[in-house]
Scaffold this motif. Sequence first.
Motif, PDB file in Angstrom:
ATOM      1  N   UNK A  92       0.872  -1.262   0.040  1.00  0.00           N
ATOM      2  CA  UNK A  92       0.102   0.026   0.133  1.00  0.00           C
ATOM      3  C   UNK A  92       0.904   1.345   0.047  1.00  0.00           C
ATOM      4  N   UNK A  93       2.239   0.983   0.216  1.00  0.00           N
ATOM      5  CA  UNK A  93       3.035   2.291   0.220  1.00  0.00           C
ATOM      6  C   UNK A  93       4.065   2.259  -1.301  1.00  0.00           C
ATOM      7  N   UNK A  94       3.477   2.957  -2.429  1.00  0.00           N
ATOM      8  CA  UNK A  94       3.822   2.885  -3.585  1.00  0.00           C
ATOM      9  C   UNK A  94       5.322   3.660  -3.562  1.00  0.00           C
ATOM     10  N   UNK A  95       5.595   4.238  -2.500  1.00  0.00           N
ATOM     11  CA  UNK A  95       7.121   4.846  -2.513  1.00  0.00           C
ATOM     12  C   UNK A  95       8.045   3.624  -2.598  1.00  0.00           C
ATOM     13  N   UNK A  96       7.546   2.529  -1.992  1.00  0.00           N
ATOM     14  CA  UNK A  96       8.507   1.508  -2.196  1.00  0.00           C
ATOM     15  C   UNK A  96       8.844   0.628  -3.520  1.00  0.00           C
ATOM     16  N   UNK A  97       7.859   0.899  -4.431  1.00  0.00           N
ATOM     17  CA  UNK A  97       7.820   0.407  -5.593  1.00  0.00           C
ATOM     18  C   UNK A  97       9.345   0.340  -6.436  1.00  0.00           C
ATOM     19  N   UNK A  98       9.890   1.407  -6.530  1.00  0.00           N
ATOM     20  CA  UNK A  98      11.179   1.779  -7.150  1.00  0.00           C
ATOM     21  C   UNK A  98      12.371   1.484  -6.317  1.00  0.00           C
ATOM     22  N   UNK A  99      12.103   2.011  -5.067  1.00  0.00           N
ATOM     23  CA  UNK A  99      13.143   1.558  -4.107  1.00  0.00           C
ATOM     24  C   UNK A  99      13.542   0.424  -3.526  1.00  0.00           C
ATOM     25  N   UNK A 100      12.735  -0.338  -3.265  1.00  0.00           N
ATOM     26  CA  UNK A 100      12.498  -1.640  -2.596  1.00  0.00           C
ATOM     27  C   UNK A 100      12.021  -2.802  -3.501  1.00  0.00           C
ATOM     28  N   UNK A 101      10.804  -2.620  -3.698  1.00  0.00           N
ATOM     29  CA  UNK A 101      10.310  -3.961  -4.143  1.00  0.00           C
ATOM     30  C   UNK A 101      10.896  -4.327  -5.545  1.00  0.00           C
ATOM     31  N   UNK A 102      10.722  -3.385  -6.441  1.00  0.00           N
ATOM     32  CA  UNK A 102      11.620  -3.729  -7.911  1.00  0.00           C
ATOM     33  C   UNK A 102      12.723  -4.498  -7.847  1.00  0.00           C
ATOM     34  N   UNK A 103      13.651  -3.875  -7.069  1.00  0.00           N
ATOM     35  CA  UNK A 103      15.060  -4.480  -6.890  1.00  0.00           C
ATOM     36  C   UNK A 103      14.847  -5.595  -6.328  1.00  0.00           C
ATOM     37  N   UNK A 104      14.169  -5.898  -5.293  1.00  0.00           N
ATOM     38  CA  UNK A 104      13.959  -7.145  -4.582  1.00  0.00           C
ATOM     39  C   UNK A 104      13.361  -8.250  -5.552  1.00  0.00           C
ATOM     40  N   UNK A 105      12.509  -7.828  -6.206  1.00  0.00           N
ATOM     41  CA  UNK A 105      11.991  -8.950  -7.307  1.00  0.00           C
ATOM     42  C   UNK A 105      12.808  -9.299  -8.461  1.00  0.00           C
TER      43      UNK A 105
ATOM     44  N   UNK B 198       2.913   2.352 -11.280  1.00  0.00           N
ATOM     45  CA  UNK B 198       3.454   1.275 -10.888  1.00  0.00           C
ATOM     46  C   UNK B 198       4.348   0.696 -12.130  1.00  0.00           C
ATOM     47  N   UNK B 199       3.860   0.834 -13.114  1.00  0.00           N
ATOM     48  CA  UNK B 199       4.620   0.142 -14.227  1.00  0.00           C
ATOM     49  C   UNK B 199       5.784   1.406 -14.311  1.00  0.00           C
ATOM     50  N   UNK B 200       5.609   2.326 -14.417  1.00  0.00           N
ATOM     51  CA  UNK B 200       6.686   3.429 -14.550  1.00  0.00           C
ATOM     52  C   UNK B 200       7.930   3.123 -13.503  1.00  0.00           C
ATOM     53  N   UNK B 201       7.479   2.666 -12.243  1.00  0.00           N
ATOM     54  CA  UNK B 201       8.221   2.622 -11.200  1.00  0.00           C
ATOM     55  C   UNK B 201       9.243   1.303 -11.096  1.00  0.00           C
ATOM     56  N   UNK B 202       8.361   0.346 -11.634  1.00  0.00           N
ATOM     57  CA  UNK B 202       9.224  -0.941 -11.294  1.00  0.00           C
ATOM     58  C   UNK B 202       9.852  -1.549 -12.548  1.00  0.00           C
ATOM     59  N   UNK B 203       9.334  -1.388 -13.745  1.00  0.00           N
ATOM     60  CA  UNK B 203       9.897  -1.882 -15.017  1.00  0.00           C
ATOM     61  C   UNK B 203      11.436  -1.640 -15.079  1.00  0.00           C
ATOM     62  N   UNK B 204      11.865  -0.572 -14.808  1.00  0.00           N
ATOM     63  CA  UNK B 204      13.158  -0.611 -14.969  1.00  0.00           C
ATOM     64  C   UNK B 204      14.111  -1.646 -14.335  1.00  0.00           C
ATOM     65  N   UNK B 205      13.858  -1.990 -12.934  1.00  0.00           N
ATOM     66  CA  UNK B 205      14.343  -2.984 -12.335  1.00  0.00           C
ATOM     67  C   UNK B 205      13.951  -4.285 -12.330  1.00  0.00           C
ATOM     68  N   UNK B 206      12.649  -4.479 -12.531  1.00  0.00           N
ATOM     69  CA  UNK B 206      11.921  -5.847 -12.411  1.00  0.00           C
ATOM     70  C   UNK B 206      11.391  -6.319 -13.838  1.00  0.00           C
ATOM     71  N   UNK B 207      11.610  -5.290 -14.599  1.00  0.00           N
ATOM     72  CA  UNK B 207      10.701  -5.783 -15.821  1.00  0.00           C
ATOM     73  C   UNK B 207       9.169  -5.885 -16.009  1.00  0.00           C
ATOM     74  N   UNK B 208       8.917  -6.852 -16.784  1.00  0.00           N
ATOM     75  CA  UNK B 208       7.482  -7.126 -16.812  1.00  0.00           C
ATOM     76  C   UNK B 208       7.214  -8.749 -16.281  1.00  0.00           C
ATOM     77  N   UNK B 209       8.264  -9.359 -16.180  1.00  0.00           N
ATOM     78  CA  UNK B 209       8.148 -10.839 -15.818  1.00  0.00           C
ATOM     79  C   UNK B 209       8.486 -11.147 -14.386  1.00  0.00           C
ATOM     80  N   UNK B 210       8.863 -10.372 -13.577  1.00  0.00           N
ATOM     81  CA  UNK B 210       8.784 -10.343 -12.236  1.00  0.00           C
ATOM     82  C   UNK B 210       7.700  -9.897 -11.586  1.00  0.00           C
ATOM     83  N   UNK B 211       6.648  -9.476 -12.242  1.00  0.00           N
ATOM     84  CA  UNK B 211       5.335  -9.106 -11.640  1.00  0.00           C
ATOM     85  C   UNK B 211       4.404 -10.089 -12.041  1.00  0.00           C
ATOM     86  N   UNK B 212       3.195 -10.173 -11.345  1.00  0.00           N
ATOM     87  CA  UNK B 212       2.376 -11.352 -11.069  1.00  0.00           C
ATOM     88  C   UNK B 212       1.118 -11.097 -12.073  1.00  0.00           C
ATOM     89  N   UNK B 213       0.943 -10.116 -12.813  1.00  0.00           N
ATOM     90  CA  UNK B 213      -0.412  -9.658 -13.357  1.00  0.00           C
ATOM     91  C   UNK B 213      -1.501  -9.404 -12.543  1.00  0.00           C
TER      92      UNK B 213
END
Length: 472
Positions: free
Chosen positions: A357-370, A394-409
């Motif tokens: 629920x904390x979208x500020x973590x998308x690019x800083x934490x979650x995308x690099x972890x995934x 969400x897509x703008x924040x996570x795609x750089x580090x996680x791509x599309x295929x580390x997301x679950x749909x």
Amino acid sequence: MSEPTFAIDRRQAGIARELFEAVRDMPLLSPHGHVDPRLLADDDPFPDPARLLIVPDHYVTRMLLSQGIPPSRLGVPRRDGGEVESDPRAIWRLLAENWHLFRGTPSRLWLEQTFRTVFGVETPLRRETADEVYDAIAARLAEPGFRPRALFERFGIEVLATTESPTDDLAQHAKLAADGWGGPDGRVISTFRPDNVVDMDREDWRDEIGKLGAISGSDVETYAGYIEALRKRREAFIAAGTTCTDHGHPTARTLKLTPAEAAAVYQRGLQGNATREDAETFRAHMLVEFARMSLDDGLVLQIHPGANRDHNRKLYASHGKDVGGDIPQATDYVHALRPLLDEFGMESRLHIVVYTLDEYTFSRELAPLAGGYPAMFLGAPWWFLDTPDAMRRFREAVTDAAGFYNTAGFVDDTRAFCSIPVRHSVARRSDAAYLASLVAQDRLPMDEAAETMADLAYHLPKRIFKLDGNTK
């Protein structure tokens, strides 16, 4: 009413429409939601429009509460059994009179699209049209084609997962299985959500532990018996078709305790001596234990942290849980998930889907972890973030580090059955708009964008949530 593309210029809009049309009719997968299984097990006609579309929708009742309209005026039951509005037309008129409050909100988008695409009602909702819209929807609900199972077919839902606790006897799912709708190959399955027997902070935790022991036949007065009971209930859920667990903890904290340490905390809980720190410690430890169980039985582990539950204490006191009183809070993942990822993060057989629920973590934490652990995937934006704007971010924040295929749909995460196709349509249009922006910038060829679109809409969630029959 035109169908939105969520694109920001004409060229992107054209590309987005083409991408969306390619997946418009693909089956819907609803691997995480809260539809009552009784709805489909009984297949009774829906009630009136107000009890279908307003009373159970905490997005709607929450907005009206913010303007001083209490849930009791909208028919939401009180904990004390006190008087609430029972006239569905009066409830509907109250929404129509305050429809301006929803301008620009996803609730308005979902409801208007539901009116139009599900019920065929084109008349805009206004104070003056309240009865006209109500009557049109009520007339549809009286038709056989608008019963739950008929709509399920019409919506194109391939699999719908409900959510039950380990103390649920799964009777509704047994009824669905007997009718050919449930079971391991069924179209309606359950999700194993053990929060009620894990969270010592709950006022009913000790009672729920007793129910767990009774339904599993295990001695839950010991920690070992408690673990045995959870394993038994997971086996029962798997036999009923379950592929996922779900854990709605306040934080994402994980912790590895020794069996003796865990047993000591558990005993303090049983004796009524557990502190808040004990409760957090036990929740953190059990996430690691549930991951261990998932390696054994193949269930996908979903983690939904970050909600400050029942922040509105007066609302909870009057109407209970799940009526719009929860608030997002800042959540740490890098440090909180490390014990779990140290133990199991490199296990490619394990699927851990993490939401926020904390979208500020998308690019800083979650995308690099995934992007760094084979076991971890990013869950879709949910709850306060399941909106066109947040999906784009969400897509703008996570795609750089996680791509599309580390997301679950996409997951619709809803109790509102009739909104499921609309929510999936919004998600698909949002992804189409983002992919269109990449095509317009010459960053992705159209054929690869179309392939990615189909993967996000269908193939990825089917694989990651193990709806393809591969449970290991």
